[in-house]
Design an enzyme around this catalytic site. Sequence first.
Site, short mmCIF file in Angstrom:
data_model
loop_
_atom_site.label_atom_id
_atom_site.label_comp_id
_atom_site.label_asym_id
_atom_site.label_seq_id
_atom_site.Cartn_x
_atom_site.Cartn_y
_atom_site.Cartn_z
N GLY A 127 -7.52 0.20 14.07
CA GLY A 127 -7.17 -0.15 14.71
C GLY A 127 -8.79 -1.46 14.94
N LYS B 30 -0.16 13.95 8.31
CA LYS B 30 -1.29 13.64 8.99
C LYS B 30 -2.67 13.90 9.10
CE LYS B 30 -3.58 9.02 9.87
NZ LYS B 30 -2.83 7.60 10.58
#
Lengths: 67, 269
Positions: free
Chosen positions: B166, B105
């Site tokens: 987040g 990733k």
Amino acid sequence: MIEIIVNGEKANIKDELNIRDMIKALDYQQEVFAIALNGTFVAIDAYETTTIKADDNIEILAPIQGG
Amino acid sequence: MTKKIEQDNSWEIGGKRLTSRLLIGSALYPSPANMEDAIKESESQIVTVALRRQAAGENAGNNFWNIIKSLNINVLPNTAGCHSAKEAITIAQMAREVFGTNWIKLEVIGDQYNLQPDPFETVKAAEVLIKEGFEVFPYTTDDLVVAKRLADVGCKILMPWGSPIGSGQGLMNPSNLKAIRKQFPELKLIVDAGIGKPSDATEAMQLGYDGVLLNSAIALAQDPVKMAQAFKYAVESGRLGYEAGVMQEREFASPSTPTVGTPFWHQFK
């Protein structure tokens, strides 16, 4: 003895150690880790043929939680 | 009598055939046991992990890694915290050795305030990593041109953000995400970052995205294990909705109950 930087902190080890010996000398306890020397990845196969020099910057990274 | 729809819901990503379209993070849980339970409950088959410095005498990394290995699912290491292509390439090479996978990733951060990916360094790193045999899962914004550049260097997977990492703000710009889906029907598209509620994941899947990657939305819920279950159903529901074909929106109301035979029709005026 030579001074090196390991994970951002100063450390002193004997001169002419290879990476495998350096890990032992530092008493690094992680079983699974990978190493970068001066910002470049060093594969496990090259630990014994890579000699640590004064002022080398070493990163020893281990698995951790990630998103 | 109703008949359950029989279907093959498997899909392919990075050379693996999977049934779950939910990719889950391993960070921020109240405890390692809670993380393990939540991942199991999610039925996710891909979990993200990272590499960090650990003090010489510590053994926490091994304990964490043993839990992850025991789950027997695919591991997707990240390059979180990198700010240049060079750093990300080095971390990817280290991760390949530690985790035994060519999946990465790719995260190269360009701005510390909103953790927005640096498109220039991300493309540069992706090009090198693909040549080195990595399967790159690039974290990117919803910018169509950046998506094109990543595809040009060989990315088969793109992971545009829903909103900043987040933040839990959901999909800030669904029309941009839709445009990427339309332009790249052949690529695997995952919405990564910003998902807050299960309905955000459903929305992403209804846009035709192949999967959703999230961490905080589950780990920071009051009950992460229950939220993992909620996201499992949300992703499945969104995918089924997409496959079933959502109805066309109409500008005006249209009665669903037949008007023929309406009682009291024109009786009272």
